[in-house]
Design a protein around this motif. Structure first.
Motif, short mmCIF file in Angstrom:
data_model
loop_
_atom_site.label_atom_id
_atom_site.label_comp_id
_atom_site.label_asym_id
_atom_site.label_seq_id
_atom_site.Cartn_x
_atom_site.Cartn_y
_atom_site.Cartn_z
N UNK A 39 -51.48 -37.47 21.25
CA UNK A 39 -52.73 -37.97 20.69
C UNK A 39 -53.50 -36.87 19.95
N UNK A 40 -54.50 -37.34 19.21
CA UNK A 40 -55.41 -36.45 18.49
C UNK A 40 -56.66 -36.22 19.33
N UNK A 41 -57.10 -34.97 19.45
CA UNK A 41 -58.45 -34.69 19.94
C UNK A 41 -59.32 -34.45 18.71
N UNK A 42 -60.29 -35.33 18.48
CA UNK A 42 -61.23 -35.18 17.37
C UNK A 42 -62.53 -34.63 17.92
N UNK A 43 -62.93 -33.47 17.41
CA UNK A 43 -64.19 -32.84 17.82
C UNK A 43 -65.09 -32.73 16.60
N UNK A 44 -66.26 -33.36 16.68
CA UNK A 44 -67.18 -33.43 15.55
C UNK A 44 -68.49 -32.75 15.92
N UNK A 45 -68.98 -31.90 15.04
CA UNK A 45 -70.26 -31.22 15.28
C UNK A 45 -70.82 -30.70 13.98
N UNK A 46 -71.73 -29.74 14.10
CA UNK A 46 -72.31 -29.12 12.91
C UNK A 46 -72.81 -27.73 13.28
N UNK A 109 -57.83 -40.00 19.78
CA UNK A 109 -57.28 -40.98 18.83
C UNK A 109 -55.78 -41.07 18.97
N UNK A 110 -55.25 -42.23 18.60
CA UNK A 110 -53.81 -42.34 18.40
C UNK A 110 -53.46 -41.65 17.07
N UNK A 111 -52.19 -41.40 16.82
CA UNK A 111 -51.81 -40.82 15.51
C UNK A 111 -52.14 -41.73 14.33
N UNK A 112 -52.52 -42.99 14.59
CA UNK A 112 -52.99 -43.89 13.53
C UNK A 112 -54.51 -43.82 13.36
N UNK A 113 -55.14 -42.84 14.01
CA UNK A 113 -56.58 -42.61 13.93
C UNK A 113 -57.39 -43.66 14.68
N UNK A 114 -56.76 -44.40 15.59
CA UNK A 114 -57.45 -45.41 16.38
C UNK A 114 -58.05 -44.76 17.63
N UNK A 115 -59.35 -44.91 17.89
CA UNK A 115 -59.97 -44.27 19.05
C UNK A 115 -59.69 -45.04 20.34
#
Length: 677
Positions: A39-46, A109-115
């Protein structure tokens, strides 16, 4: 160095030397996840996000944590300010799943970008009822390995739910005057009559709502609207959320009294609030409003202006506290002993009384956030100015907060509008020039000849990410404000290019607006949100810019698009006015006409300048101004000027409203009367 080493985002570059094998958001990252079947770990910040820094230090800089993460996931890091579309889509999923959101945002996320699993900040070990980040990683990895079908079902259900949330314009009528009244009633119920502002802690500056209240007061005479605006502006200006030494506002107050801020300073907040205080002065003549508007404008130019003439995104909340530790607020807070070191015993006592500095403190470690709660006691203005100057010089010796030098198109548009108007109101040509310089940078670096925008740049080099709706709308708003102040029609032309792109690529057949263009990167959902957050939504900002452009040019398609967009404002006005404030303000402009003023005359003629200034200082909610030389209609830089001759050889002003024009005048008092002043 990991794969973030070559990017232009300062936030991503902060993570370039993490042991985590970060990827930017690219097709290659998702291909790698498919190849490895992880899976993808998506980390979002600023960059200015305090808890983003905390999680980075606790977890992403930890070798063992990074090793586990690298083995079981593909880690993707996103700057929410650079990619607001990605942030919006997954934040919607986080809020739907958990009931809350914030940054850092952590999504699997899945590799299809589905959370399929969500969160925000995770501590490294279990704490305060939150699972530890290692526990989360292990749990997600186990679910991916052992319950893949269940994970896939959850992900697909979430995507289907998000896809069904698109807005449709079933009724595109703009709100009537009667339909705006419930918004005022709802705001009155939510107003904090003791401390100003709306709601409880944490308290955010309600910039867009304040604009609505000022316009509503002018149109209706509502004293309640003016009192809420004045009380809120006064409370913020006296509180700790406002920098009493250097000017400018922090992001929000953690308490209901505006005492203790979250210390990051954002370009967008200060641009919006600079404009609010300038408009409050214009409406009331408030000395406080004039001071705060100018101090905030000076802060923008002094602290956020880049070498290329644009404006940087933010200043961090954290800085070195002098002992090698990064601490929130270290640059801004004071103890009595620090006052004595900077001022001497006698003046330090006065400063402590004036600014509310106590031995107990109002912040951590016995330090106090400077406030100015009781201006009536400040009998010696000269001494106060001296004390502030000396404290500011002492503070300048401290380690400074970091600055995110990324130039965001939308927020620079907001700054251009604020600086242009503030400079015009207070005879500060340097502020107007700063607005011109920023606008020039946007045209040279962010914009192409087809009216397409790139969202960010760094050190004069454009990033690769397409502009979103708020970029087009806010930059157009800034260009239109700049034209009205300078009389240069080229800014109207540039705004027209951007707004034509809005009509062509961001607007649906029924008049609904999307946050991304129809040819933008495809995400799991096309983001679409008409409600204000920290800035005006792209939807309502576009409505405002379209309406102003239509008034300056006479374009029916642009006015019709503005009116259609305001249909959603009518639906939300009575239910959620705090989150549609800019839309309400634009609706007030539409109800006012807009009020179109054409000033013709030689620019060097004092009479032209006086008429122009009189027009700019009108409080009419729908004020739109064009100024230029008289001449043949085909030569008019702005169509509103076409066919407007001098009056008996003298500069003249023409005022039109709802397709009806008053008699032209060369008298400033007569013009003020026509404009309702």
């Amino acid at each position: 160095m990991n794969r973030l080493a070559g990017v232009t985002s300062p936030y991503l570059l902060q993570h370039a030397d993490n042991p985590v094998d970060w990827w930017p958001w690219t097709p290659e990252a998702f291909e790698e996840a498919r190849r490895r079947d992880v899976p993808i770990l998506l980390s979002v910040g600023y960059a200015a996000c305090h808890w983003c820094h905390v999680m980075a230090h606790e977890s992403f800089e930890d070798e063992a944590m990074a090793a586990y993460l690298n083995e079981h996931f593909v880690a993707v890091k996103v700057d929410r300010e650079e990619r607001p579309d990605i942030d919006a889509v997954y934040m919607e999923a986080v809020q739907a799943a958990t009931g809350q959101g914030g940054w850092p945002m952590t999504v699997f996320l899945t590799p299809k970008a589905e959370p399929f699993y969500f969160g925000t900040y995770f501590p490294p070990e279990p704490r305060h009822g939150m699972p530890g980040f290692r526990q989360v990683l292990e749990g997600v990895a186990a679910a991916w390995r052992d319950r893949r079908d269940e994970v896939g079902e959850v992900a697909q259900r979430i995507v289907r739910d998000l896809a069904g949330r698109s807005l449709r314009m079933t009724d595109a009528r703009p709100p009537s005057a009667e339909e705006l009244h419930p918004a005022l009633l709802e705001l009155t119920r939510d107003f904090d009559a003791v401390h100003g502002g709306f709601g409880g802690a944490p308290k955010f500056p309600p910039s867009m709502v304040l604009e609505f209240l000022l316009r509503h007061h002018v149109r209706t005479g509502s004293e309640a609207a003016l009192e809420m605006a004045q009380a809120t502006c006064e409370a913020m200006a006296r509180g700790g959320i406002y920098d009493q030494l250097g000017g400018g506002f922090a992001r929000y107050s953690v308490d209901a009294r505006w005492t203790v801020p979250h210390f990051e300073k954002m370009l967008y907040d200060n641009a919006l609030l600079c404009r609010v205080y300038a408009h409050l002065w214009r409406a009331t003549g408030s000395v406080m409003a004039r001071r705060v508007a100018l101090e905030t404008a000076d802060f923008l130019v002094r602290e956020l202006r880049t070498a290329q003439g644009g404006f940087a995104s933010a200043l961090d909340a954290d800085s070195d506290d002098g002992s090698g530790h990064h601490t929130e607020g270290a640059y801004y807070v004071w103890t009595p002993d620090q006052l004595r070191q900077a001022l001497g015993e006698a003046d330090a006592q006065d400063a402590a009384d004036w600014f509310g500095v106590t031995e107990e403190g109002t912040f951590e470690g016995g330090a106090s956030v400077l406030q100015l709660p009781d201006t009536e006691r400040l009998m010696d203005a000269t001494k106060l100015a001296s004390v502030r100057d000396r404290l500011l010089r002492a503070r300048d010796m401290r380690p400074r907060p970091g600055r995110d030098d990324k130039v965001v198109a939308a927020w620079n548009g907001l700054a251009i509008a604020a600086l242009a108007e503030t400079g015009a109101y207070f005879d500060r040509p340097d502020l107007v020039q700063a607005a011109v310089d920023a606008a020039d940078l946007l045209v040279r670096v962010h914009m192409d000849f087809h009216g397409r925008l790139l969202r960010t740049s760094l050190d004069g080099t454009a990033g690769g990410h397409a502009g979103v709706l708020e970029d087009y709308a806010d930059v157009a708003e800034g260009f239109l404000a700049l034209s009205q102040v300078t009389g240069e029609g080229v800014w109207v032309d540039f705004a027209g290019l951007l707004l034509n792109t809005v009509l062509t690529h961001f607007t649906d057949a029924d008049g609904a607006l999307y946050d991304t263009a129809d040819d933008a990167e495809t995400l799991i959902r096309r983001p679409q949100d008409p409600t204000d957050s920290a800035t005006p939504s792209g939807w309502t900002a576009a409505a405002g810019a379209l309406l102003t452009y239509a008034a300056l040019t006479g374009s029916d398609p642009h006015r019709e698009a503005a009116e259609q967009a305001l249909g959603l404002v009518r639906q939300l006005a009575g239910r959620a006015p705090r989150f549609i404030g800019w839309g309400l303000a634009v609706a007030e402009a539409l109800l006012d006409g807009p009020r179109e003023v054409a000033v013709v005359g030689p620019p060097e003629d004092p009479a032209t300048r006086e008429l122009h200034r009189t027009a700019l200082l009108s409080t009419a909610p729908g004020l739109v101004v064009a100024v230029g030389e008289p001449g043949p209609a085909e030569d008019a830089e702005v169509p509103l000027l076409a066919g407007r001759p001098l009056l008996d050889g003298r500069p003249a002003a023409y005022v039109c409203r709802r397709f009806t024009c008053a008699a032209p005048t060369s008298d400033t008092k007569a013009l003020a009367a026509q404009l309702g002043r």
